[in-house]
Enzyme design. Structure first.
Site, short mmCIF file in Angstrom:
data_model
loop_
_atom_site.label_atom_id
_atom_site.label_comp_id
_atom_site.label_asym_id
_atom_site.label_seq_id
_atom_site.Cartn_x
_atom_site.Cartn_y
_atom_site.Cartn_z
N LYS A 47 0.82 -1.22 0.00
CA LYS A 47 0.00 0.00 0.00
C LYS A 47 0.86 1.27 0.00
O LYS A 47 0.52 2.25 -0.67
CB LYS A 47 -0.94 0.00 1.22
CG LYS A 47 -2.00 -1.09 1.14
CD LYS A 47 -2.92 -1.05 2.34
CE LYS A 47 -3.77 -2.31 2.42
NZ LYS A 47 -4.66 -2.49 1.26
N ALA B 187 -5.75 -1.57 -5.96
CA ALA B 187 -5.16 -0.23 -5.85
C ALA B 187 -6.15 0.91 -6.03
O ALA B 187 -5.74 2.06 -6.17
CB ALA B 187 -3.98 -0.04 -6.81
N ALA B 188 -7.45 0.65 -5.98
CA ALA B 188 -8.43 1.74 -6.05
C ALA B 188 -8.21 2.69 -4.87
O ALA B 188 -8.02 3.89 -5.04
CB ALA B 188 -9.85 1.20 -6.04
N GLY B 189 -8.23 2.12 -3.68
CA GLY B 189 -8.04 2.93 -2.47
C GLY B 189 -6.67 3.60 -2.46
O GLY B 189 -6.55 4.76 -2.06
N ASP B 190 -5.65 2.89 -2.89
CA ASP B 190 -4.30 3.46 -2.87
C ASP B 190 -4.19 4.65 -3.83
O ASP B 190 -3.59 5.67 -3.50
CB ASP B 190 -3.25 2.40 -3.25
CG ASP B 190 -3.13 1.32 -2.19
OD1 ASP B 190 -3.49 1.60 -1.02
OD2 ASP B 190 -2.69 0.21 -2.51
P1 ADP Z 1 -10.73 0.10 -1.48
O1 ADP Z 1 -10.07 -0.15 -2.78
O2 ADP Z 1 -9.77 0.57 -0.43
O3 ADP Z 1 -11.64 -0.98 -1.01
P2 ADP Z 1 -12.98 1.63 -2.57
O4 ADP Z 1 -13.48 0.38 -3.19
O5 ADP Z 1 -13.93 2.43 -1.75
O6 ADP Z 1 -11.68 1.40 -1.67
O7 ADP Z 1 -12.41 2.54 -3.77
C1 ADP Z 1 -11.66 3.71 -3.55
C2 ADP Z 1 -12.08 4.77 -4.54
O8 ADP Z 1 -11.84 4.30 -5.88
C3 ADP Z 1 -13.56 5.13 -4.50
O9 ADP Z 1 -13.79 6.13 -3.54
C4 ADP Z 1 -13.80 5.62 -5.93
O10 ADP Z 1 -13.33 6.94 -6.07
C5 ADP Z 1 -12.90 4.71 -6.75
N1 ADP Z 1 -13.63 3.50 -7.23
C6 ADP Z 1 -13.58 2.26 -6.68
N2 ADP Z 1 -14.36 1.40 -7.36
C7 ADP Z 1 -14.91 2.09 -8.37
C8 ADP Z 1 -15.81 1.78 -9.46
N3 ADP Z 1 -16.29 0.55 -9.62
N4 ADP Z 1 -16.16 2.78 -10.31
C9 ADP Z 1 -15.67 4.03 -10.16
N5 ADP Z 1 -14.83 4.39 -9.17
C10 ADP Z 1 -14.45 3.45 -8.28
#
Ligand code: ADP
Length: 305
Positions: free
Chosen positions: A36, A245-248
């Site tokens: 992370k 890596a969405a959250g990262d």
């Molecule tokens: P993590 O990856 O830590 O579980 P999230 O799933 O909440 O966190 O995703 C983090 C951020 O990535 C979200 O706040 C959003 O901005 C973006 N994101 C995640 N998934 C999607 C998706 N399916 N479509 C569009 N944006 C997304």
């Protein structure tokens, strides 16, 4: 300044996971940089932030490779140590035919960065514009880093992942806490599903001393809650290819925007765009966008709206 983990991800694709004692042939294998801390550092650096990373890798081939990759991204690696007795952190990831992951993380050298090491870096930390931290490293070290950030009034983004129990003392030093729904649930004791429960969880975290809570909500974007009130910042619709890596990417982008002087709501909107771009592509670090791509993506989304 990012204080956190660096791992080498070892990803095997297979039709199904093996049973105990069974050997299978898999479809393919890939080595990719991750952890992370490293992901968040690269996310911010690709957007144009000047990033210094504090962390620890092993004195082995993976460690040298990770240092090389960080340097290649323009990150200051002066405080990344490669001196301990433990091997570089690794994540062994098995992805089956249904796309389900089974992951074992061996933190290794990530745990060698301890309380005394971070204390020795107090003046370096005090010179940062912002600290970004996660919880894949030694918890006592993270607590000490938060205390140092608080003492010098350096804004701190804490991405509480993986979720661990945190003291109110530590939370009182956090300027921006960025849990996802699961992590917000664990930290607050409120089961989070949807906006109402997210806000309820955030209020509890504010009471514990956090200044701003930003709960990420996957495709639905993020919820900001602080002393001024609360606001939902919509996500950008994309076809999710790989949510790694969405959250990262969100956290790296948030740090970049806030250190550039952007107001919080605008910074979160930009971070949502970066998160959306990252889920639209395969992999962790390979999926992280550069500034021009993000600006183009936001412009196109505005034109469509
Ligand atoms: P993590 O990856 O830590 O579980 P999230 O799933 O909440 O966190 O995703 C983090 C951020 O990535 C979200 O706040 C959003 O901005 C973006 N994101 C995640 N998934 C999607 C998706 N399916 N479509 C569009 N944006 C997304």
């Amino acid at each position: 300044m990012v204080i956190g983990s660096l791992n080498m991800d070892m990803v095997v694709r297979t039709q199904r996971a093996p049973e105990a004692g069974e050997t299978l042939f898999g479809q393919d294998f890939a080595l990719s940089p991750g952890g992370k801390g490293a992901n968040q550092a690269v996310a911010a650096a690709r957007l144009g932030a000047e990033v210094t990373m504090i962390g620890s890798v092993g004195r082995d081939g993976f460690g040298s490779e990770l240092l090389e990759i960080m340097r290649g991204e323009g990150i200051n690696t002066e405080y990344l140590t490669q001196s301990g007795n433990l091997g570089t952190g690794v994540a062994s990831i098995v992805v089956d035919g249904e796309g389900e992951n089974r992951i074992i993380v061996v933190p290794g050298a990530n745990l060698e960065l301890g309380v005394t090491d971070i204390q020795a870096l107090e003046t370096v930390i005090a010179g940062a514009d912002m600290i970004v931290m996660q919880l894949e490293t030694d918890l006592a070290m993270c607590e000490e880093a938060a205390r140092i950030a608080g003492k010098h009034q350096i804004p701190l983004i804490l991405n509480p992942a993986p979720a661990r129990e945190l003291s109110n003392e530590m939370l009182s030093h956090v300027t921006y806490l960025t849990p996802n729904e699961t992590e917000a649930g664990i930290l607050s004791g409120v089961e989070v599903s949807g906006m109402e429960s997210a806000e309820q969880a955030a209020r509890i975290l504010l009471q514990k001393g956090v200044q701003n809570v930003i709960i990420t909500l996957g495709s639905k974007g993020a919820l900001i809650v602080n002393g001024d009130g609360s606001g939902h910042v919509h996500g950008f619709p994309v076809k999710a290819v790989d949510t790694v890596a969405a959250g990262d990417s969100f956290n790296g982008a948030l740090a970049y925007q806030l250190t550039s002087g952007k107001p919080l709501a605008a910074a979160v909107r930009f971070a949502n765009a970066v998160g959306a771009l990252a889920v639209g592509r395969q992999g962790a670090i390979p999926s992280l966008p550069k500034l021009a791509e993000v600006e183009r993506f936001i412009k196109e989304a505005e034109e469509e709206a």
